[in-house]
Scaffold this active site. Structure first.
Site, PDB file in Angstrom:
ATOM      1  CD1 TRP A   1       0.789  -0.333   3.065  1.00  0.00           C
ATOM      2  CD2 TRP A   1      -0.744   1.212   3.527  1.00  0.00           C
ATOM      3  NE1 TRP A   1       1.062   0.156   4.316  1.00  0.00           N
ATOM      4  CE2 TRP A   1       0.137   1.110   4.632  1.00  0.00           C
ATOM      5  CE3 TRP A   1      -1.792   2.127   3.594  1.00  0.00           C
ATOM      6  CZ2 TRP A   1       0.015   1.899   5.782  1.00  0.00           C
ATOM      7  CZ3 TRP A   1      -1.925   2.904   4.749  1.00  0.00           C
ATOM      8  CH2 TRP A   1      -1.024   2.799   5.818  1.00  0.00           C
ATOM      9  CG  ASP A   2       4.798   0.828   1.609  1.00  0.00           C
ATOM     10  OD1 ASP A   2       3.920   0.033   1.980  1.00  0.00           O
ATOM     11  OD2 ASP A   2       5.907   0.921   2.158  1.00  0.00           O
TER      12      ASP A   2
ATOM     13  CD  GLU B   1       2.366  -4.061   9.115  1.00  0.00           C
ATOM     14  OE1 GLU B   1       3.540  -4.039   9.523  1.00  0.00           O
ATOM     15  OE2 GLU B   1       2.052  -4.248   7.929  1.00  0.00           O
TER      16      GLU B   1
ATOM     17  CE  LYS C   1       5.963  -2.333  11.998  1.00  0.00           C
ATOM     18  NZ  LYS C   1       5.652  -3.357  10.992  1.00  0.00           N
ATOM     19  CD  GLN C   2       2.647   1.422  10.038  1.00  0.00           C
ATOM     20  OE1 GLN C   2       3.145   0.320  10.089  1.00  0.00           O
ATOM     21  NE2 GLN C   2       2.509   2.087   8.916  1.00  0.00           N
TER      22      GLN C   2
END
Lengths: 764, 764
Positions: free
Chosen positions: A332-333, A476, A590-591
């Site tokens: 998806w980046d 994640e 995580k993000q």
């Protein structure tokens, strides 16, 4: 060569350590969309991670990970002085410089070696042709301060560095007249690959040798003291993926011969011309902050070198073309972090990225049918390769405690990927105004993504709402959660986009719409999409705090700090997710997750809500992904915390030029470049500090320039027309290109401006 | 004392090893529903796992597991011979025998010690009174073959063995006149507990001492050679849970004094009388197979000793009263494996088990509200203690690789527990015909369980069905699965039962029904239950193979053998589930799952389907739970594989008498008795080989007697009436008790018989 410090990455020492060689391989790489050539020295080999990674061709050996094919290295050259092999790894280095011109993607090195009381200077300059993507060219020179017996071995090194190889079998290396050639096929699908190499030699005596998996010319000469001996080297790689009319072998031979005929300077000139065009529309200028300027420009450079070659329908992997890490797969980046840059500055590359998703739609359909108990529609691969089948393994992260791989649900539960694709597809249409892509498969992609989500969604009768269960959001560390705010919003948007594309086609291309509906037999499902768009549950901001719960019951998780968790680690490489990781029972993420949602759907949330969520989630975010910092930077810019925004902008923009990133997740090597962060840096500059926002009707600019910056300049493409934007602390200047075809509405600091072709507007 | 080998467990050696002492502690335990006394020797202490585990009183220390309270040991006695302490642990044992009479739950030991050239014989006999549940009585004798200086220390040992203690604080030990007393309170809720001890001493000189956490009488005597010195010891335990009118201390003192006044023989006589009554209706006789007879009888014995005391509303923990293992908690084991035995042979205990679930309904409601994002209705605790709040931790199994506890989803996802309760509640009504329980809370329990399931269920619109997502079925190796066949059937049955209970009450107790509906405000939801019962997805047998998929996509899991998985273990205690365990990606299951469904819902599936599923799942079943084998045995009996059925019957029936079970799951100690297997043994005998099946209209008997067996005899209670059944290889004999109130229909081998009170029927 432009030695301007704002256009050059330079290092004036050679550190003879594996780690440094590995990181420099990433920093100094050159690429041209067709292939990437790691920034290694001419004499290096597989142990130094020399790699020529090809775009869009993959292979698998046994049960190992499927990954991109690395080509044999046609750029290999190694020198012997009076019988002693010269190499930065073994010979004392008196002086060494290497530099990468980001203006034109040319890598150079100059090294003075000391051996047998003599000083040998080697210079080389390397580029991968932008106008002829199969082609690489190297100018190689050597000079000895004393007379010396020199032997140059140059040719094709087919002792290839692979993570999960060897991918090439039936290798045939030979010399055909003046050309060194190599032919092989891939292990899995017997795709043919050919490499040819030719040089223009004006000195010495040449013989041929095949030794230690190298197809070599051996050039012997008695070098005179102080005299520089130079030759140019042309190598080409062709595979079955290339639209060749003759064999791949002949194509490669023809290519290098033509290049040699044209000569080094002519080739470089054409290459440079193309680069000049790229920069003309893609550069972002920051006046007053050289550090930021260089980092951002390097980030843009990274995106430009890996943008897919026109017509290939390839896309950009998560580690670009810096190697085989992450299986060379597209995540998806690309849609969420890289695509906006191309969409607004280089739409002919943006369309290529979208064509890749059209090309792989059947793979996404196969995945939908086979995951779990089976779904309808298109479930795009989490790690997508050339067919769109998922390269992501169910056991994707090494566990240092047991040596086993951990079951992760990246592949089967990160369902937002399909919506990410649909959103990008629709953005392309909205911002370019070009509906051809929709007609050529884009609409089909969107409808199949909506169909997948409808097939994935459940209805909760007692709450009269649809829910999206059992997913992984961007964070994640928390797998298999229900109603992840980001994912649900992506799903809702996908249903809305499906409705919108139907509406658009009905008015503008009714026959094509009918054909499409018939083709994919979706008529009966369309009302479901409308209902689901309306009744899908979207986690709302808490009435008191404004905070949106990342997923059902996230708020019940344990409070913890990232430091606490790290202190509990038994092994430094231990992964903090995968169901049993240290972060799983905690609120540590995580993000950016909710914050990513606030960015992607930035129109739908107020600044207050953004601030509240930013403040809540930022201290709980590890930023363990390179995709994380830019989201926080953009939201911080929006609500006015520009110092934070700047810090995280720099963190994002510097990631590849500083190359201080971690290179292991669990026990898996993941060193390489970070094109998503590169795209995030551009977004932070233009969307964050520039305050640019566009939809199908207008472009809005609400600048929030960082205090250090005198001016921020960039180009925007909008509906096929082009604008140069200059933002200073006092004003916004918009220059509508003279070639523009029509007027467009800009809203600057709340003021509406009708921008006519060829006009300049300054708004204070 | 009955020394008949079919009524006695006996061992004629003493093995001085921790492991053996621990296992014997389970095998030779006695209990009376109020408390369990482990089968340890009089002189043993905490290190030998002496335990008097109380039913229905729990405590927690800090963050450790909440568990039942162990009482101070009022049965402690230790002898000194000429100044040397005598103990099986340190003194040479010349001869040792110990035996447990399962006819009346009396444990005896006789040990000859050799010390100082003298032989000291110690005899003791111990029972926990069945008619006075707070009371324990021990007859203790000693004989020395030579004159000797003897010191007897006897009293209350409050150095308690606890897994997660100490639970008793503010301990006050003293001697009050003739009685040793001890008073303490529990750590968490300050529940009072008192122990009293008195003896009838006719020799020696007694002093008092409190030493090493023991409240002791010290009796000194000069023993004459060959003379036997005997005293009786009475101890009582009372807690705040007892319906006492004076203090717990006074209650305990009064209790032991009264017992002493009545004397040992009188007390034992009453105890025996009650035991005779128990066996009259509960025994199962197997003629022709002593081994099976003893194992089955011992299993029944295990159930009888732990059946809750009338009026307490207690239930039976998964390790019964053999210690604090599994937190002394009540699992689905009780309803699904033990309850049928009580329902058909001892309904006054069955009702107690059900009252426990009524008592803990509020705890189940609290759990529903707080798990996940919150549910309505009653989500019963996976590990239930006195309040019904869940004692199961989210991190429930130790990981030997990291020393951490693993996140398991037993607590939050094993949702079938609520339906297991509802099914048992309804069975109670169907088989006893007694609706009082429904009116006194049973109906409320059922409706709240249905409400919970409706709140848990999702509707899949495109398939027009309800689904039950994200659960653990009986097979705990596969967590968080969708549409587990067993669970979905349990949910469907719960909805059906809710409808049935509404229907029944509407006709028979309309006012009570109205009051209940009002009380729990459930009128609007009732139509939903009907719809859900109809539209709930139930995995169906595959058309070709007849196999029912255990859960969505189970068939896609990897094939493996149990041996393969075990060979992959890095640590012997490593758990094979919990998301990352070795069994998770494979078809290997921990225990009967689909097969459990085929048993619980045995009317709904044909013999062919049962056989097909048995054949498919049996080789894939680890039988890693003691609940597993009986299910396979019963299904095997049904389709005619009697040899297998017998083998697994014996495996189930022998588990506690042989005590060869594993005592660790992950790193957690779980040694103790297995009442669910005990119940499974009874079910296999009566339902499996006996072929008994009953519903609200009739009792069906379709015998499948094992070839070795001449006859199988048992009692059945049905609708308050009693029947003695005798099955031989040739005939079935039914004796309807003369006191029966009405006629009942029996179907034997397809023939319908109307059984009148006092009549005997023989069907060939």
């Amino acid at each position: 060569m432009n030695m301007n410090a704002l256009w050059t990455i330079r290092s004036d020492k050679f550190v003879n350590e594996k780690e440094s060689i590995m990181r420099n391989g990433n920093v100094y790489q050159v690429a041209n969309g067709y292939m990437g050539y790691r920034g290694t020295l001419d004499e290096f080999g597989a142990d130094e991670l020399v790699g020529i990674t090809l775009s869009g061709i993959f292979d698998r050996v046994g049960d190992a990970w499927r990954e991109p094919v690395n080509a044999p290295n046609g750029g290999f050259t190694q020198v012997t002085l009076d019988g002693y092999e010269i190499s930065a790894l073994t010979t004392p280095v008196k002086k060494h410089s290497q530099w990468l011109s980001i203006e034109n993607a040319v890598f150079s090195r100059e090294t003075e070696y000391e051996s047998q009381g003599k000083t040998l200077t080697i210079q080389s300059t390397r580029f991968l042709s932008t106008d002829t993507p199969n082609l690489g060219i190297i100018k190689f020179s050597l000079t000895c301060d004393k007379n010396a017996r020199i032997k140059i071995r140059t040719g094709i090194d087919f002792n290839i560095w692979d993570l999960n190889g060897p991918h090439l079998i039936n290798v045939k290396a030979e010399k055909e007249k003046d050309t060194l050639v190599l032919h092989a096929v891939t292990n899995e699908n017997a795709k043919k690959i050919a490499v040819a190499e030719i040089i223009d030699l004006s000195f010495g005596k040449e013989t041929h040798e095949i030794k230690e998996r190298k197809n070599l010319r051996v050039i012997e000469l008695d070098a005179e003291s102080g005299k520089t001996y130079t030759f140019n080297k042309y190598f080409a790689v062709f595979t079955d993926n290339d639209p060749v009319t003759v064999s791949v072998m002949d194509s490669a031979i023809n290519c290098v011969k033509r290049a040699k005929d044209r000569g080094y300077e002519a080739c470089l000139k054409e290459h440079n011309a193309q680069w000049a065009t790229k920069w003309e529309t893609c550069d972002v200028k920051i006046d007053g902050d050289d550090e930021a300027q260089l980092a951002l420009r390097y980030s843009i450079f990274q995106l430009l070198i890996v943008a897919p070659v026109r017509g290939t329908g390839n896309s950009i992997p998560a580690r670009a073309l810096s190697g085989q890490v992450y299986k060379g797969a597209i995540f998806w980046d690309t849609e969420m972090f890289m695509f906006p840059f191309f969409l607004y500055t280089y739409p002919e590359k943006a369309v290529e990225l979208m064509r890749y998703r059209i090309k792989t739609l059947d793979g996404a359909r196969r995945k939908a049918q086979t995951e779990g108990a089976g779904f309808r529609g298109a479930f795009y691969a989490w790690e997508s390769q050339e067919t769109g089948d998922d390269a992501c393994t169910y056991f994707n992260i090494g566990d240092p405690h047991t040596g086993r791989n951990l079951r992760t649900h990246f592949r089967d539960k990160q369902v937002h990927i399909s919506g990410d694709v649909a959103i990008a597809m629709w953005e392309y249409f909205k911002i370019t105004g070009d509906d051809l892509l929709l007609l050529e498969g884009g609409a089909e992609v969107i409808l199949e993504c909506a169909r997948f989500y409808y097939s994935y969604a459940y209805f909760k009768k007692d709450k009269n709402r649809y829910e999206i269960l059992d997913v992984i959001g961007p964070d994640e560390y928390h797998e298999r959660v229900n109603n992840n705010a980001f994912t649900n919003m992506v799903v809702k948007a996908t249903f809305e986009i499906a409705m919108a594309v139907i509406g658009y086609l009905k008015h503008n291309h009714p026959a094509e719409l009918d054909a499409l509906i018939m083709k994919i037999d979706i008529a009966e499902e369309l009302p479901c999409f409308a209902e689901a768009a309306e009744l899908l549950y979207i986690p709302q901001p808490d009435k008191e705090t404004g905070v949106i719960e990342q997923f059902d019951a996230y708020f019940k998780l344990k409070e913890a700090t990232i430091e606490e968790l790290k202190a509990q680690k038994i092994h430094p490489d231990e992964y903090m997710g995968a169901g049993q990781g240290l972060a799983v029972p905690t609120k540590i993420i995580k993000q950016a997750d909710v914050v990513t949602m606030l960015n992607v759907f930035r129109d739908r949330y107020s600044t207050e809500i953004k601030k509240a969520n930013w403040e809540y989630y930022e201290p709980r975010t590890e930023h363990g992904s390179s995709l994380s910092a830019c989201g926080y930077a953009m939201v911080a810019a929006e609500f006015g915390n520009l110092d934070f925004a700047y810090r995280y902008f720099m963190k994002t923009a510097s990631i590849d030029v500083e190359a201080k990133y971690k290179v292991y997740v669990g026990t898996i090597f993941m060193g390489g470049s970070h094109p998503a962060a590169n795209g995030g840096a551009w977004m932070t500059a233009v969307f964050g500090f520039g305050g640019v926002k566009a939809d199908e009707n207008k472009v809005t600019i609400q600048p929030r320039l960082y205090k250090k910056w005198n001016a921020l300049q960039f180009t925007l493409f909008y509906k096929g027309d082009r604008f140069a934007i200059k933002i200073t602390q006092k004003a916004v200047e918009i220059i509508a290109n003279a070639a523009n075809k029509r007027r467009h509405t800009f809203i600057v600091a709340g003021k509406s401006i009708d921008c006519s072709p060829g006009s300049t507007y300054t708004i204070n």
